[in-house]
Design an enzyme around this catalytic site. Structure first.
Site, PDB file in Angstrom:
ATOM      1  N   LYS A  11      -7.914   6.942   9.668  1.00 34.10           N
ATOM      2  CA  LYS A  11      -9.352   6.827   9.940  1.00 34.10           C
ATOM      3  C   LYS A  11      -9.618   7.032  11.432  1.00 34.10           C
ATOM      4  O   LYS A  11      -8.712   6.865  12.248  1.00 34.10           O
ATOM      5  CB  LYS A  11      -9.844   5.448   9.505  1.00 34.10           C
ATOM      6  CG  LYS A  11      -9.958   5.276   7.998  1.00 34.10           C
ATOM      7  CD  LYS A  11     -10.602   3.939   7.704  1.00 34.10           C
ATOM      8  CE  LYS A  11     -10.668   3.669   6.219  1.00 34.10           C
ATOM      9  NZ  LYS A  11     -11.232   2.329   5.961  1.00 34.10           N
ATOM     10  N   ARG A  29      -5.112  -0.123  -6.775  1.00 35.95           N
ATOM     11  CA  ARG A  29      -3.943   0.525  -6.174  1.00 35.95           C
ATOM     12  C   ARG A  29      -3.385   1.614  -7.082  1.00 35.95           C
ATOM     13  O   ARG A  29      -2.779   2.573  -6.632  1.00 35.95           O
ATOM     14  CB  ARG A  29      -2.821  -0.495  -5.928  1.00 35.95           C
ATOM     15  CG  ARG A  29      -3.130  -1.549  -4.887  1.00 35.95           C
ATOM     16  CD  ARG A  29      -1.848  -2.329  -4.576  1.00 35.95           C
ATOM     17  NE  ARG A  29      -2.099  -3.564  -3.844  1.00 35.95           N
ATOM     18  CZ  ARG A  29      -2.224  -3.645  -2.514  1.00 35.95           C
ATOM     19  NH1 ARG A  29      -2.150  -2.552  -1.784  1.00 35.95           N
ATOM     20  NH2 ARG A  29      -2.433  -4.799  -1.922  1.00 35.95           N
ATOM     21  N   GLY A  78       0.779  -1.233   0.000  1.00 35.19           N
ATOM     22  CA  GLY A  78       0.000   0.000   0.000  1.00 35.19           C
ATOM     23  C   GLY A  78       0.812   1.285   0.000  1.00 35.19           C
ATOM     24  O   GLY A  78       0.384   2.301  -0.533  1.00 35.19           O
ATOM     25  N   ASP A 102      -5.882   2.474  10.052  1.00 36.65           N
ATOM     26  CA  ASP A 102      -7.309   2.211  10.249  1.00 36.65           C
ATOM     27  C   ASP A 102      -7.540   1.870  11.719  1.00 36.65           C
ATOM     28  O   ASP A 102      -7.740   2.750  12.541  1.00 36.65           O
ATOM     29  CB  ASP A 102      -7.743   1.094   9.295  1.00 36.65           C
ATOM     30  CG  ASP A 102      -9.225   0.788   9.381  1.00 36.65           C
ATOM     31  OD1 ASP A 102      -9.939   1.487  10.100  1.00 36.65           O
ATOM     32  OD2 ASP A 102      -9.670  -0.159   8.703  1.00 36.65           O
ATOM     33  N   GLU A 136       3.480   4.776   5.763  1.00 32.97           N
ATOM     34  CA  GLU A 136       2.269   3.952   5.637  1.00 32.97           C
ATOM     35  C   GLU A 136       1.242   4.628   4.741  1.00 32.97           C
ATOM     36  O   GLU A 136       1.193   5.855   4.647  1.00 32.97           O
ATOM     37  CB  GLU A 136       1.649   3.726   7.023  1.00 32.97           C
ATOM     38  CG  GLU A 136       2.017   2.402   7.658  1.00 32.97           C
ATOM     39  CD  GLU A 136       1.258   1.210   7.066  1.00 32.97           C
ATOM     40  OE1 GLU A 136       0.882   1.241   5.872  1.00 32.97           O
ATOM     41  OE2 GLU A 136       1.050   0.248   7.807  1.00 32.97           O
ATOM     42  N   VAL A 167     -11.840   2.907   1.396  1.00 33.69           N
ATOM     43  CA  VAL A 167     -11.371   3.673   0.231  1.00 33.69           C
ATOM     44  C   VAL A 167     -10.324   2.887  -0.549  1.00 33.69           C
ATOM     45  O   VAL A 167      -9.672   1.993  -0.009  1.00 33.69           O
ATOM     46  CB  VAL A 167     -10.785   5.042   0.659  1.00 33.69           C
ATOM     47  CG1 VAL A 167     -11.872   5.961   1.193  1.00 33.69           C
ATOM     48  CG2 VAL A 167      -9.665   4.877   1.685  1.00 33.69           C
TER      49      VAL A 167
END
Ligand code: IMP
Ligand code: MG
Length: 183
Positions: A135, A169, A48, A107, A103, A157
């Site tokens: 988040k 991605r 990510g 979350d 990162e 998302v």
């Protein structure tokens, strides 16, 4: 619209590539100021963080090295499992290093708190975190994220490195998915 075009899967664009880029410039300026005269090791969390790492690092003036780690916290679903496994460890020895974890998103914060404890046990001079997105749930865990791009609502998302079942991605923006994608 062409049925194969990814644009048909997008519900709402939360952050444009221009907004993301402007924010990463700000974060890079803060990081440059904080690490002036120090060595810096950027640790990206695959997959990510690839986009954030690429863009954030190119705004830095500080001499920095890059290393990568892969951990698993999610399957192909949308909820954190709480189980973290190292799939690929760092190549670098962290002894005495100033480590900045890069990162995509915080979350639940479970992945990050595990990662912080793991990297701190390796004798670094410092470990801090830079995350593009955060988040609300992240507030529940005791993780201190020094550099945060955007606080976003508690919605799933994709884009800018974030996936749903390994797709999306490559989108240059952050967006929610249309309901038909999940069904
Ligand atoms: P946490 O352990 O709950 O903080 O989850 C962190 C990881 O879950 C992130 O690095 C992402 O890979 C993934 N994740 C969390 N929220 C989302 C999302 O909205 N879209 C895609 N991936 C997410
Ligand atoms: Mg991730």
């Amino acid at each position: 619209m062409d049925q194969s075009d990814v644009a048909g899967d997008i519900a709402n664009i939360l952050l444009t590539r221009e907004q993301i880029d402007a924010k990463l410039r700000e974060l890079a300026a803060r990081i440059d100021a904080d690490y002036a005269g120090k060595d810096l090791l950027l640790v990206g969390v695959l997959k990510g963080a690839v986009m954030v790492m690429a863009d954030l690092s190119r705004h830095l003036h500080t001499r920095a090295e890059m290393d990568w780690m892969a951990v698993s916290s999610y399957g192909s679903g949308t909820k954190s499992s709480g189980v973290v496994r190292i799939l690929k460890d760092l190549d670098s020895d962290l002894t005495g290093r100033n480590v900045l974890i890069v990162e995509d998103i915080i979350d639940s914060g479970l992945t990050l708190s595990w990662l912080l404890a793991n990297l701190r046990s390796r004798g670094p001079a410092s470990v801090e975190v830079a995350a593009a997105l955060r988040k609300p749930g992240a507030a529940k865990v005791e993780v201190d994220v020094k550099y945060v791009g955007f606080d976003i609502p508690n919605e799933f998302v994709v884009g800018y490195g974030l996936d749903f079942a390994e797709k999306y991605r490559n989108l240059p923006f952050v967006a929610t998915l249309a309901p038909h994608v999940y069904s």
